[in-house]
Motif scaffolding. Structure first.
Motif, short mmCIF file in Angstrom:
data_model
loop_
_atom_site.label_atom_id
_atom_site.label_comp_id
_atom_site.label_asym_id
_atom_site.label_seq_id
_atom_site.Cartn_x
_atom_site.Cartn_y
_atom_site.Cartn_z
N ARG A 113 0.84 -1.21 0.00
CA ARG A 113 0.00 0.00 0.00
C ARG A 113 0.87 1.26 0.00
NH1 ARG A 113 -3.20 -3.24 3.51
NH2 ARG A 113 -2.15 -2.39 5.35
N THR A 114 1.91 1.26 0.83
CA THR A 114 2.76 2.43 0.95
C THR A 114 3.50 2.71 -0.36
OG1 THR A 114 3.06 2.05 3.32
CG2 THR A 114 4.70 3.43 2.21
N LEU A 115 4.05 1.67 -0.97
CA LEU A 115 4.82 1.85 -2.20
C LEU A 115 3.93 2.23 -3.37
CD1 LEU A 115 7.24 -1.18 -1.75
CD2 LEU A 115 7.86 1.24 -1.63
N ARG A 116 2.72 1.71 -3.39
CA ARG A 116 1.78 2.10 -4.45
C ARG A 116 1.35 3.56 -4.27
NH1 ARG A 116 -2.56 -0.95 -7.36
NH2 ARG A 116 -2.12 -2.75 -6.03
N ALA A 117 1.03 3.92 -3.04
CA ALA A 117 0.58 5.29 -2.78
C ALA A 117 1.68 6.30 -3.05
CB ALA A 117 0.10 5.42 -1.33
N GLY A 118 2.94 5.92 -2.80
CA GLY A 118 4.05 6.83 -3.02
C GLY A 118 4.56 6.85 -4.44
N GLY A 119 3.95 6.06 -5.32
CA GLY A 119 4.38 6.04 -6.70
C GLY A 119 5.64 5.24 -6.97
N GLY A 158 0.54 0.41 -10.49
CA GLY A 158 -0.54 -0.50 -10.10
C GLY A 158 -0.34 -1.92 -10.57
N SER A 159 0.13 -2.09 -11.81
CA SER A 159 0.27 -3.44 -12.34
C SER A 159 1.39 -4.20 -11.63
CB SER A 159 0.55 -3.39 -13.85
OG SER A 159 1.75 -2.70 -14.12
N SER A 160 2.49 -3.52 -11.30
CA SER A 160 3.57 -4.18 -10.58
C SER A 160 3.14 -4.55 -9.17
CB SER A 160 4.81 -3.28 -10.53
OG SER A 160 5.33 -3.05 -11.81
N ALA A 197 0.92 -7.51 -9.33
CA ALA A 197 1.66 -8.74 -9.65
C ALA A 197 2.41 -9.26 -8.43
CB ALA A 197 2.60 -8.49 -10.81
N LEU A 198 3.04 -8.35 -7.68
CA LEU A 198 3.75 -8.76 -6.47
C LEU A 198 2.77 -9.33 -5.44
CD1 LEU A 198 6.23 -5.77 -6.22
CD2 LEU A 198 6.86 -8.16 -6.63
N HIS A 199 1.61 -8.70 -5.33
CA HIS A 199 0.60 -9.21 -4.39
C HIS A 199 0.13 -10.59 -4.81
CE1 HIS A 199 -3.46 -9.28 -2.34
NE2 HIS A 199 -2.63 -9.02 -1.35
N ALA A 200 -0.05 -10.80 -6.13
CA ALA A 200 -0.48 -12.11 -6.61
C ALA A 200 0.57 -13.18 -6.31
CB ALA A 200 -0.75 -12.04 -8.12
#
Length: 312
Positions: free
Chosen positions: A175-181, A185-187, A190-193
């Motif tokens: 969440r933190t890395l996505r929110a901070g750019g 989103g796709s990466s 994929a990491l979450h999957a």
């Protein structure tokens, strides 16, 4: 060649370690094993989250905890590494098994060690394409390391545990890395999957085996095109070897990874590689989230993310 190594976002030291302090410890406790200990050149070469490392002459290093939480880790190394060194000797890979098991004294409050110095280049400083030359050696070393551990092995609540135990931390970093750019989103998806696939894979259901617990290129030493040593066993514990096998994505490109996995062979089922891939994704998130002050580890996180997300 010698490098001064640090690690990302390290906590402040709780004690000042200097030459005078180390000289006093050596004079009181090391001369029986190393008669010239007080006369050999001494210089600081590494500072991590938990410990400092000072090179002592050409053959030794002094490893000292820098904070209370790290103090038990040296005791774990003193207890475990002699056996690890014996198992890895036939592979030709060295580990820093203590030559001197130091204890508190001279104003220093914790156990400390004098260990052999392992000559070579940190794999972190070696081009990833060159690391594949020692992929099979690392696989053999891990096969020797990953032997059944006794019931009284050191406990580490973060390494070698079931993946479910670390899901909260992994998802928070995502969440933190996505929110901070930092991750698009796709990466991030994929990491979450990959993490979810690891959680869904069959768990380790055999006797816990010894694992290094912090296996990445910063803790691997290369010399003359081969693997010379594995260092920093502060997180040594026992559990699921998938945690160590994540190094397939952290240290190697596709060709090196293929050599590594082939050399590991049929010792494990396919589920372990799914879990190892998930652990590699988790380590990538840690590196990306906590390496702003360390370009080398930030680069490792980015390079490893490319390997973790590769389709091959």
């Amino acid at each position: 060649m010698e490098y001064f190594l640090t690690v990302p976002d390290k906590p402040a030291a709780e004690i000042s370690i200097d030459i005078a302090l180390i000289r006093g410890l050596l004079a009181d406790q090391a001369v029986a094993m190393i008669p010239a200990a007080t006369e050999l050149p001494l210089r600081k070469v590494a500072e991590g989250w938990d410990s400092e490392v000072w090179r002592l002459g050409d053959q030794y290093a002094v490893r000292l905890p820098r904070r209370t939480l790290a103090a038990p880790l040296v005791l774990h190394e003193q207890a475990v590494l002699p056996g690890v060194a014996e198992r890895l000797a036939p592979v030709g890979v060295r580990v820093p098994a203590p030559v001197v098991d130091g204890v508190a004294g001279d104003g220093y409050p914790w156990a400390w060690s004098v260990v052999p110095w392992i000559d070579g280049v940190p794999a972190l400083a070696q081009p990833v394409a060159e690391r594949g030359g020692w992929a099979a050696t690392l696989a053999r070393a891990l096969s020797a390391l990953h032997s059944d551990a006794p019931d009284d092995h050191p406990i580490n609540p973060f390494r070698g545990v079931p993946l479910a135990a670390r899901t909260g931390a992994v998802e928070e970093r995502l969440r933190t890395l996505r929110a901070g750019g930092v991750l698009d989103g796709s990466s991030a998806d994929a990491l979450h999957a990959l993490w979810q696939a690891g959680r869904a894979a069959a768990p380790w259901d055999r006797t816990p085996v010894w694992i290094h617990g912090d296996l990445h290129p910063g803790n691997l030493v290369s010399r003359d095109g081969d693997l010379a040593g594995i260092i920093d066993f502060g997180d040594v514990t026992a559990g699921d070897p998938a945690y160590d096998l994540a190094v397939a994505w952290l240290a190697f490109d596709a060709a090196g990874r293929e050599r590594f996995m082939a050399a590991v062979g049929s010792r494990y089922d396919a589920h372990i590689w799914v879990r190892a891939h998930a652990w590699a994704a988790a380590v990538v998130l840690t590196l990306l989230a906590h390496s702003d002050d360390n370009p080398a580890y930030l680069a490792l996180g980015r390079d490893a993310a490319t390997e973790v997300l590769a389709k091959v």
